[in-house]
Design an enzyme around this catalytic site. Structure first.
Site, PDB file in Angstrom:
ATOM      1  N   THR B  11       0.817  -1.209   0.000  1.00 43.98           N
ATOM      2  CA  THR B  11       0.000   0.000   0.000  1.00 43.98           C
ATOM      3  C   THR B  11       0.856   1.267   0.000  1.00 43.98           C
ATOM      4  OG1 THR B  11      -1.617  -1.229   1.291  1.00 43.98           O
ATOM      5  CG2 THR B  11      -1.896   1.152   1.195  1.00 43.98           C
ATOM      6  N   LYS B 100       6.950   2.341  11.906  1.00 47.95           N
ATOM      7  CA  LYS B 100       7.022   2.734  13.325  1.00 47.95           C
ATOM      8  C   LYS B 100       7.743   1.701  14.179  1.00 47.95           C
ATOM      9  CE  LYS B 100       2.526   0.785  13.914  1.00 47.95           C
ATOM     10  NZ  LYS B 100       2.349   0.520  12.480  1.00 47.95           N
ATOM     11  N   VAL B 127       4.613   8.223  12.472  1.00 46.27           N
ATOM     12  CA  VAL B 127       3.629   8.655  13.477  1.00 46.27           C
ATOM     13  C   VAL B 127       2.597   9.562  12.817  1.00 46.27           C
ATOM     14  CG1 VAL B 127       3.242   9.859  15.659  1.00 46.27           C
ATOM     15  CG2 VAL B 127       5.369   8.596  15.305  1.00 46.27           C
ATOM     16  N   GLY B 129       0.579   9.123  10.314  1.00 44.77           N
ATOM     17  CA  GLY B 129       0.359   9.024   8.872  1.00 44.77           C
ATOM     18  C   GLY B 129       0.714  10.305   8.154  1.00 44.77           C
ATOM     19  N   ILE B 131      -0.134  13.376   8.834  1.00 44.54           N
ATOM     20  CA  ILE B 131      -0.001  14.591   9.657  1.00 44.54           C
ATOM     21  C   ILE B 131       1.459  14.936   9.866  1.00 44.54           C
ATOM     22  CG2 ILE B 131      -0.585  15.679  11.846  1.00 44.54           C
ATOM     23  CD1 ILE B 131      -2.635  13.503  12.300  1.00 44.54           C
ATOM     24  N   GLU B 185      -7.513  -5.141  11.200  1.00 48.96           N
ATOM     25  CA  GLU B 185      -6.973  -6.383  10.655  1.00 48.96           C
ATOM     26  C   GLU B 185      -7.672  -7.592  11.260  1.00 48.96           C
ATOM     27  OE1 GLU B 185      -2.679  -6.464  10.282  1.00 48.96           O
ATOM     28  OE2 GLU B 185      -2.650  -4.316  10.671  1.00 48.96           O
ATOM     29  N   ASP B 196       0.205  -0.355  18.905  1.00 50.65           N
ATOM     30  CA  ASP B 196       0.580   0.546  17.818  1.00 50.65           C
ATOM     31  C   ASP B 196       0.772   1.971  18.354  1.00 50.65           C
ATOM     32  OD1 ASP B 196       0.462   1.243  14.728  1.00 50.65           O
ATOM     33  OD2 ASP B 196      -0.972   2.583  15.696  1.00 50.65           O
ATOM     34  N   LYS B 200       4.230   4.566  18.760  1.00 53.72           N
ATOM     35  CA  LYS B 200       4.241   5.937  18.235  1.00 53.72           C
ATOM     36  C   LYS B 200       4.536   6.960  19.329  1.00 53.72           C
ATOM     37  CE  LYS B 200       1.169   4.813  14.364  1.00 53.72           C
ATOM     38  NZ  LYS B 200      -0.243   4.715  13.949  1.00 53.72           N
TER      39      LYS B 200
END
Lengths: 398, 398
Positions: B11, B100, B127, B129, B131, B185, B196, B200
Site C-alpha cells: 500500500t 514505526k 507517526v 500518517g 499529519i 486487521e 501501535d 508511536k
C-alpha cells in the site's frame, strides 16, 4: 555566540527576549552555540527594566555591528520596519519578523534580497501567531499540491463570534466586552472588517502559489453585520458562524476571499473557539489536515519568532529557498467560486422560489416576520443574478 | 536527477511511487532537479503493472548502485527492514521510512549511522500518517520546552470509539464492522490493545526528550474492555472516550502512558473522529497546539514519506541534526501521574465514600444495578490505594 538584535520592545519584542532567556538551555542545545540578545532598539526608555543595559535608540548601532547575526523585527507596520529589515539583509544579517503588513506587502522583495545576500528572511509568526503554518507549508507539505487553505486567522473576531454564539449577545455588546478585555483595539476596524485576515491569507496564498498576491485584490467582508438573529438561524442549522479566510486552487491560479461562513459540525474548523486560530489545508495527496493553536498573545507569538531565530541560527551561511516570486499572481475572480448561500428576506416564499427555485427553509427560534433559507450550491455570479429583485436582509455563505 | 528506490510495493510503497509521479512537476520545482523512482524491490512479480520495468528482487542491485540517492523503506516490521536500511545508510544513501516498529526500536541507532555517514534518516510517516508532526517537533517547535504531547495516534481504534459513541453499539459488533471495511486487521491486537499507539508515543517521547525511550516500559491499555454502558456514562458526563497516548514532562524526564480517556468537550482532541488522527502539544511558551489529519491511508501516508524524500533530496550532502541519543531515558513511573478516575461499582454509596470520600456521582440513561462516579484528581498510586476493597466493574481515566 549567536547575537540577536530585537527591533521594538513592545509585546512581541519583549516576549522574544523572554523566550530566548527562559528557554536558553534548550536553544543552545539545538543551535549548538550560545545565543543572546545583544541589542534592543526602541525610541522609549525603560527605567528600571533590565533591558536598559542593552537598549539603543539608533538603528545604525545594530546594523553596523558585524557581531549581530540575526535581527528580529517586532515593530509592526510597513515603515520604518521595511527600511530597517532591508538594511539588515543587505548588511548580511538574517531577519525574523512577526509583521504581517510588512510580509504581505514586501515579502517577495525581501526574500529576493535575502537570497542575493545568502542570508534568510523568515516570518512564521506573521500568520497564525504561535501556530506553525509557514514552515509546515514550506518544509512539510512539500509532496502535495495544495488545493485549499482556509483559516480562522483572527483571534479577536473568533472570540467575538464564539461569545455571540454561546451567549446569544449582539455584536455591539460583544465588541465592547472584547475591547474591555484587551482582545479588541479601540479602533477595531482592521480585525472586525477582515483586513487583518486578508493580509494573512494573502501571505499563505503567495506561499502556496509561489507568487506575490496583492491583498488589495482579495474580496474581504468582516463580521460587523452579523447579528444575534443570524446566530439563531445558525443554531437552527446546526452550524457555527466563523470568519474564514479561504484560498482555493482553480486551474493554475487561486481564488481568495475573506468572509463570515456557516460551518457544519463535521468541519475541522467548527470547534475552534475563543481567541484560538486554526488553518485547514487540503492537499491533493494528503487530503484534509489542520493546524491549531494560539493565534496571538505575547509568548505564543514570540515562541514562533524564536523558532525562526533557531532556524536562522542553524543556517547562518546558507539561504533556505522559499518560492515566492515578485511577479504578481492574477487571482481568479471570486465571483467564479461556488458555495451555498444562506439568505434572510422579508418577502414571501413565492418570491424566494421565483428567484432561486428549490431552497431549504430554515426556521429559527423566535424569529418572525421574515424568511430564512439556504440555496443550492451555485457560483457567486449566479447568486448575484438570481437574487436581483429579492429584498435581502442578510446573506451569509454556507 | 535524484534517483529513488522503494523497498516494498504494498500500500505505502505503491503510494510513494504514485505521489512522486502525480506531483512530479511540483517536486522538481521544489528540489531544483529531476526526480524519479529507479527501482522497486519486492519478492512478488506484478505482471501487467508498469512497475515491472523497474522491479528487482535482489536488494544488492539497489544498494550497490551509486546512482541511487534515496531509499524509501516501506516493508514494515523490524527485519529485514533494519538490515536493508542500515546497509543503505552505510552505502551513503539517505533513507525515508514509514515503519514505526523499526523507528521505535532502532531510531537512535540508525540516526547515529546517518550522522556518521553525513546522510539522513527520516520517518515523518511513522507517526500520525499524513499529519506533519515529526518535522514540526524538530523544526518548528524548537523555541519551546514541550511539557505535554498527547495523541490520537491509531485510526482503527478512533474509528471504533467514534462508532460506539454515535451508534451506541457494543465493542464486538463495531470490531466486526471495522474488519469488514478493512479498517481493522483479522488479528486486531496491535491496534485495539494499544501496542501501535505505544510505539508511536515512544517515538514522539524520544524526540522531545532527545533520548531513546523503550516502548516496552510504557504502560499500555487498549479499548477492548470499553462497553456500550461506558459510552452511556460518557454521554451523561458530556465527554467522549478516546484512546490517548500521552507523554508528560515531569522534572527532567517524561511519563508516558497509553489508555482510553474521558475527554471533555473543550479539549482540542474531543472532536477528532473516525479514522482521523491528531496530536496535541503543550509548549511552555506556545501553550496549546494541535496537528490534525489522516492518520493512515495510502496517499496521505505516502505524501508524508515523499515530503521526507523532498527534504532528503535538498540535503543530499548535509546531515540534518536530530537529537535522539541511544542512551535510554528512564521514564517516570506512570503511578506518579495524576488524573481523575471514573469508576463503576456494584457496591453502594457508603462503600464508595468510605474508599474515596467526596466523589461526583454520574447517572447514565437506563443503567441500573450499579453506581458510576468520578473521583477528585489524584495520582495513580493514590487511586490504587484507595480503590482496594471496592468491587470495580470498570475504571476509565478522565
Amino acid at each position: 555566540m549567536v547575537n540577536v538584535a530585537i527591533l521594538g520592545y513592545g509585546t512581541i519584542g519583549s516576549g522574544v527576549k523572554e523566550v530566548i532567556e527562559t528557554n536558553n538551555k534548550k536553544l543552545v542545545k539545538h543551535i549548538g552555540d550560545d545565543i543572546r540578545v545583544k541589542y534592543v532598539l526602541d525610541l522609549r526608555d525603560f527605567p528600571g527594566d533590565p533591558v536598559e543595559k542593552i537598549l539603543v535608540h539608533d538603528y545604525n548601532e545594530i546594523v553596523s555591528d558585524p557581531q549581530v547575526d540575526i535581527v528580529v523585527e517586532a515593530m509592526g507596520g510597513v515603515e520604518p520596519a521595511y527600511t530597517f529589515v532591508k538594511q539588515a539583509l543587505e548588511a548580511g544579517k538574517s531577519v525574523a519578523t512577526s509583521n504581517k503588513a510588512l510580509v504581505a506587502e514586501k515579502g517577495a522583495q525581501l526574500l529576493k534580497i535575502a537570497q542575493d545576500k545568502n542570508v534568510n528572511f523568515q516570518f512564521e509568526a506573521s500568520v497564525g501567531g504561535g501556530i506553525p503554518i509557514i514552515r509546515p507549508l514550506n518544509c512539510c507539505l512539500t509532496a502535495d499540491v495544495i488545493e485549499e487553505i482556509t483559516g480562522i486567522l483572527n483571534g479577536t473576531t473568533n472570540y467575538m463570534m464564539t461569545k455571540m454564539y454561546f451567549e446569544g449577545s449582539e455584536y455591539a455588546d460583544v465588541l465592547k466586552e472584547a475591547q474591555a478585555k484587551g482582545y479588541a483595539e479601540a479602533d477595531p476596524t482592521a480585525d472586525v472588517e477582515g483586513y487583518d485576515a486578508c493580509r494573512k491569507i494573502a501571505i499563505l496564498t503567495s506561499l502556496v502559489a509561489g507568487q506575490q498576491v496583492n491583498f488589495e485584490h482579495i474580496h474581504t467582508e468582516g463580521i460587523s453585520k452579523i447579528t444575534a438573529t443570524d446566530i439563531k438561524y445558525a443554531k437552527a442549522m446546526g452550524r457555527a458562524i466563523k470568519l474564514l479566510a479561504t484560498s482555493k486552487k482553480i486551474g493554475d491560479s487561486y481564488m481568495a476571499i475573506v468572509a463570515p461562513r456557516l460551518l457544519k459540525e463535521d468541519h475541522p474548523l467548527y470547534g475552534v473557539n475563543d481567541v484560538f486560530n486554526a488553518v485547514f489545508v487540503h492537499g491533493n495527496m494528503l487530503g484534509d489536515g489542520m493546524f491549531y493553536g494560539s493565534g496571538a498573545g505575547k509568548l505564543p507569538t514570540a515562541s514562533a519568532v524564536v523558532a525562526d531565530v533557531v532556524e536562522l541560527a542553524t543556517n547562518l551561511n546558507r539561504h533556505l529557498y522559499v518560492e515566492w516570486d515578485e511577479k504578481e499572481l492574477e487571482l481568479v475572480d471570486y465571483k467564479q467560486s461556488s458555495s451555498r448561500f444562506f439568505v434572510r428576506t422579508t418577502q414571501d416564499k413565492e418570491a424566494v422560489e421565483k428567484a432561486f427555485g428549490k431552497v431549504e427553509y430554515i426556521q429559527a427560534e423566535g424569529v418572525t416576520g421574515e424568511i430564512g433559507f439556504l440555496t443550492e450550491e451555485m457560483t457567486e455570479a449566479e447568486y448575484d443574478n438570481k437574487v436581483q429583485g429579492l429584498n435581502v436582509v442578510q446573506m451569509i455563505r454556507a
